[in-house]
Structure formats: structure tokens, C-alpha cells
Design an enzyme around this catalytic site. Structure first.
Site, mmCIF file in Angstrom:
data_model
loop_
_atom_site.group_PDB
_atom_site.id
_atom_site.type_symbol
_atom_site.label_atom_id
_atom_site.label_comp_id
_atom_site.label_asym_id
_atom_site.label_seq_id
_atom_site.Cartn_x
_atom_site.Cartn_y
_atom_site.Cartn_z
ATOM 1 N N ASN A 245 4.824 -6.675 6.120
ATOM 2 C CA ASN A 245 4.269 -8.006 5.865
ATOM 3 C C ASN A 245 4.237 -8.362 4.385
ATOM 4 O OD1 ASN A 245 3.733 -8.981 8.444
ATOM 5 N ND2 ASN A 245 1.759 -7.969 8.562
ATOM 6 N N GLY B 65 2.628 -13.671 -2.908
ATOM 7 C CA GLY B 65 2.675 -13.176 -4.279
ATOM 8 C C GLY B 65 1.427 -13.477 -5.075
ATOM 9 N N ALA C 276 0.826 -1.206 0.000
ATOM 10 C CA ALA C 276 0.000 0.000 0.000
ATOM 11 C C ALA C 276 0.862 1.258 0.000
ATOM 12 C CB ALA C 276 -0.944 0.004 1.206
ATOM 13 N N GLU D 1 9.420 4.489 7.270
ATOM 14 C CA GLU D 1 9.376 3.075 7.649
ATOM 15 C C GLU D 1 10.100 2.901 8.978
ATOM 16 O OE1 GLU D 1 8.952 -0.493 8.484
ATOM 17 O OE2 GLU D 1 8.033 0.027 6.539
ATOM 18 N N ARG E 31 -11.721 -18.953 4.977
ATOM 19 C CA ARG E 31 -10.715 -19.124 6.021
ATOM 20 C C ARG E 31 -11.328 -19.271 7.409
ATOM 21 N NH1 ARG E 31 -6.026 -14.851 3.953
ATOM 22 N NH2 ARG E 31 -5.298 -16.155 2.247
ATOM 23 N N GLU F 66 -4.085 -2.677 5.062
ATOM 24 C CA GLU F 66 -4.663 -3.356 6.227
ATOM 25 C C GLU F 66 -5.026 -2.403 7.358
ATOM 26 O OE1 GLU F 66 -3.741 -7.380 8.899
ATOM 27 O OE2 GLU F 66 -2.344 -6.734 7.325
#
Length: 503
Positions: A79, A85, A49, A71, A328, A461
């Protein structure tokens, strides 16, 4: 301004080339000394993102503008480098070549079903409608390559997931980093942790962020003339915060995430009045193994081979107990309900579809056996009962219908009968946090009244509402890239609205 020029020792650990030399940028030196920094856009986080936001913002701004990627870790990617991928896409060229019929509406139905209708439809639709454009962007602008084969992951009605050549998030992050390196208006600051937002006098606009240099501990103000993009990821590794949201996921539950997946940016956004959404919705990964730490090797085997082409059994009964391609939540909760690890079994034919083709590389987590009897002896199972379980499953393969659990069979599915047989123990781990900051279609963070907080955008996220109660596999990559691009574009195109005060 020195063009980009920071340290990418990073994730390039698997590269055959040595990392580039560390060059100090003007902004890096300023942060390390505690001086004030001024930029157009600041992006917090360097995963899918964050990098996509920075790339998109760069394309909207002139060369003399400044975009900072902040960062907190000493390495890039968060993550995202641990990702398999994979990206979900409707209408991809690979789908068309395989004559797979798909639609935005069908993918919405799948995601709403998995998300128990808690997904926000306007965000969901925008993400899915952008999926093919996002994939083309990664191919044409970044040079990312995908395998020809389209994968059907759990909860998806049809095969729609593309996998990179090495089944690794590095396949996406590396080209994105190369693109960032080529931008004269982008700088990356590693070892720089977010502390708080800087607000205007009225408290209704974000004007920048405070950060701290990890080596010297000095706090610096980064003033942002156009906006801040929060792309800091989820909080799966933040045990205190996640256990408050859902007490079931305390310190006894392992996580697939890297240690930096924590909630500090989310919490600071809540302090300035951001709207939280569905923070208690925390996902477990059903394909992880208790026999290894973190994400591990098991998911690469189970996602490509074990679940689509094999079975999951309860070692105490030697019987199947769940649809191997269910969503899931269904699979994770079914395993947890048993109270002990499950065993995934697939034969040599099915094992060829592993996302990591070198099966020896997956040992000892994934174990080969020359017969089902040998497999049963290792896992303490009944040879007679497992033989019947496999026969019943193979009968379903022959008829094309799984009468017991409704597992969808691909056209290339084959009976489980060819040695060696592979087994891997499964026990869910915390993998993804669906909840986060509420955003709108423009990736603007909303306040408690449902209005955009000026100057603040979010993607990936850290934003919530898209996946609802449970996320389908390969949709997170799409989420990050689609809304990352939106956030970067919107932030860069915002009218500069702050006056930089004197030092």
C-alpha cells in the site's frame, strides 16, 4: 552471497529508466526449489515499515550477515506506493520557517481526540518524539525531498504534514529501494508468500517462517537466527476477516487498498499466542469518490485543495453539514449518514493547492465548471441555496471564524468566488485498519500475558494500539518509518539464539 539481486520490475512503472535485469540470488533459488534458507533477520513485507526495518537492520549487522525481505506480490511496496507521500512531523525545519508552534503534547492531544482515547500513550509518545529524527533520516540518508509548504490535515490542530515533491509514496519507496540495493547483506524475495511461523520446542520463541514460492508452489523454511519482523500491512482488502471484526464493512464497501492487504500474517501471529488489539477499529477515507476504483485521484485533490480551501455539501440540501477539517471518522460517518454521496466544492484559487497540480489529470473524477450555476445543474443542486451556503462560508473566511462548524482557517484562506469552480463526488471507502498486534516500545510483539514473544517484532499497519479508534492523516507514514526502524534495529541487535539443525 550474491548482493541483493532480485527483481525490481515493480513500482518503477512510472520511472523513465528501464527496470534492472532480473538476477537470481542464492536465497531466491533456494526458495524456488523448496530448500531450507538460513538468515539473521527476515522481514515480511516490502512497504515503508518493511524497507525501513531492513535498512536499519543492515546498518547494525556486518556485510556477511543476511537480511531477507519476503514479499508475496510480484511488485514491491504494498500500500505504501499508493500513499500520498505525506508524513506528520513535530518540529520540522519547514514548521520552524513558517513560525508554526507545535509540540509533542499537542500532537498527542490531536491523536488521542481522534482515537477516542484508545491510543496507547507510551507508543504514541515514542512515535511522535521520533518524528523529526525520522524526517531528517529520510532527507539525509535517503535523499527524500519535501515541499516547502506545510499542510494542515483534518484533525490536526496546526499544519504539521510534509508532502513529497510528487505527492506520492513512490517518492519514499524508490529511495528506500535504492538504499536496499546498495546493501550487500540484504536480499529481496518477490512472489514469496508467508505461510506460518516456526516455533521452538517450547512454543515461546519464533525461530523462523515458512514461505511458498508463487510460481512453483514449493514450501520453504527460512530459519532466522536473530528475529522476524512482521511488516505485512493491514487487512482492509480482506473482506471475510474485516467483516467479522466489523460487520458494517462487508463486500458492499469498497477499499482504497491493493488486493494484497490481507490478514494471513496477523492470523498466524494470533495462532501462536500474540495479543490482538482493537481489531474492529477500521477506518474509512472521507476523500474517496464512488466514481473511481480503489484509492483513485480524488484524495490528492481533496487533501490539498478541497478540504482545506473548499466546502463539502449535501447535494440534496445544497448546504454544508460537517467540518471539512474534522477527523476522518467524523467526516466519513457524516457522509454515510446522508445515505448518498456528498460533493466537495472549491474555486480556482483553492484548487491550486491540489497535491496533483495538473488538474486536467484529475478529470473526469474532479470536474471544472465555469459558474456555480453550472455546477449546480450537473449535481442537481439548488443555485439559490448553494449561493447562500457559499456566502455564509465566505463571511466566515472574512472574519476568520467558521461559526457553523468550527473549521480552522489558514492564513492564506480566500473566499470561494473565482471561476472555474471544481466539484468531486465523495463516498467513503475502507482505508486503514487501526487494530493489529500489540507491541511495546521496542516493537516486540506481546503475548496474551503482555510479555514479548521472543524473536518476533512488528511495525506498521499490522501493529495496533497507536492510532486508537481512528487515525489522523499522514500519521501512518510516520508510524511505519519510526517503528520500522525500531523493529529492524532491535531484531538485528538480538543475540543469536537458535542452532540450525541439519537438513
Amino acid at each position: 552471497m550474491t548482493p541483493f539481486k532480485c527483481l525490481l520490475p515493480v513500482l518503477l512503472a512510472t520511472s523513465s529508466h528501464p527496470p534492472p535485469p532480473k538476477l537470481h540470488s542464492v536465497s531466491e533459488v533456494a526458495v524456488s526449489t523448496g530448500s531450507r534458507v538460513v538468515c539473521d533477520v527476515a522481514v515480511v513485507g516490502s512497504g515503508f515499515a518493511g524497507l525501513s526495518a531492513a535498512i536499519e537492520a543492515s546498518s547494525q549487522l556486518p556485510d556477511n550477515a543476511k537480511i531477507l525481505i519476503v514479499e508475496k506480490n510480484h511488485v514491491v511496496g504494498g500500500n505504501s506506493v499508493m500513499n500520498a507521500g505525506q508524513i506528520a512531523c513535530v518540529g520540522s525545519e519547514a514548521q520552524q520557517l513558517a513560525n508554526i508552534e507545535d509540540s509533542v503534547e499537542l500532537m498527542m492531544e490531536d491523536m488521542l481526540k481522534a482515537g477516542v482515547d484508545l491510543n496507547h500513550p507510551h507508543l504514541l509518545r515514542k512515535m511522535i518524539e521520533e518524528s523529526n529524527n525520522v524526517v531528517k533520516w529520510t532527507e539525509q540518508e535517503l535523499g527524500i525531498e519535501y515541499r516547502e509548504r506545510v499542510t494542515q490535515m483534518g484533525g490536526h490542530s496546526v499544519p504539521r504534514t510534509l508532502s513529497t515533491l510528487n505527492a506520492s509514496g513512490n517518492d519514499i519507496v524508490r529511495p528506500m529501494l535504492s538504499a536496499v540495493q546498495g546493501k550487500t547483506n540484504v536480499e529481496l524475495l518477490l512472489d514469496t508468500s508467508f505461510q506460518s511461523f516456526i516455533m521452538n520446542d517450547r512454543g515461546d520463541r519464533v525461530q523462523g517462517i515458512r514461505v511458498k514460492n508463487a510460481k512453483k508452489g514449493d514450501e520453504t523454511e527460512i530459519l532466522c537466527k536473530r528475529g522476524v519482523v512482521a511488516a505485512s500491512g493491514g487487512f482492509s482488502a480482506d473482506v471475510p476477516f474485516r467483516s467479522i471484526q466489523n460487520p458494517s464493512f462487508d463486500e458492499k464497501v469498497m477499499s482504497t487498498n491493493q488486493p494484497g492487504a490481507t490478514a494471513e500474517v496477523l492470523k498466524e501471529a494470533l495462532r501462536i499466542g500474540a495479543m490482538p488489539v482493537q481489531l474492529s477499529r477500521i477506518q474509512l477515507g472521507p476523500w474517496t469518490s464512488p466514481d473511481e476504483h480503489g484509492f483513485g485521484k480524488a484524495p490528492f485533490f481533496c487533501l490539498g485543495a478541497g478540504f482545506p480551501y473548499g466546502i463539502i455539501v449535501d447535494p440534496e440540501t445544497s448546504k454544508r453539514f460537517v467540518n471539512e477539517l474534522g477527523n476522518r471518522f467524523e467526516r466519513s460517518m457524516s457522509i454515510l449518514k446522508m445515505g448518498h454521496p456528498a460533493v466537495c466544492i472549491v474555486d480556482a484559487e483553492g484548487a491550486q493547492h491540489s497535491l496533483k497540480p495538473d488538474l486536467e489529470e484529475l478529470e473526469p473524477t474532479v470536474k471544472p465548471f465555469q459558474s456555480l450555476e453550472e455546477l449546480c445543474e450537473h449535481y442537481g443542486m439548488s443555485p439559490q441555496v448553494l449561493a447562500q451556503t457559499v456566502k455564509d462560508y465566505n463571511d466566515g473566511v472574512a472574519t476568520g471564524k467558521d461559526e457553523e462548524f468550527g473549521k480552522p482557517f489558514r492564513d492564506d484562506i480566500k473566499p470561494i468566488e473565482t471561476a472555474p469552480f471544481y466539484g468531486v463526488r465523495l463516498w467513503p471507502k475502507v482505508h486503514h485498519t487501526m487494530g493489529g498486534l500489540q507491541i511495546d516500545e521496542n516493537a516486540s510483539v506481546l503475548n496474551l500475558d503482555g510479555n514479548p514473544i521472543e524473536g518476533l517484532y512488528a511495525a506498521g499497519e499490522v501493529a495496533g494500539g497507536i492510532h486508537g479508534g481512528d487515525r489522523l492523516g499522514s500519521c501512518a507514514t510516520l508510524d511505519c518509518l519510526a517503528f520500522g526502524r525500531v523493529a529492524g534495529r532491535k531484531a538485528a541487535c538480538a543475540t543469536p539464539s537458535i542452532v540450525v539443525p541439519p537438513e
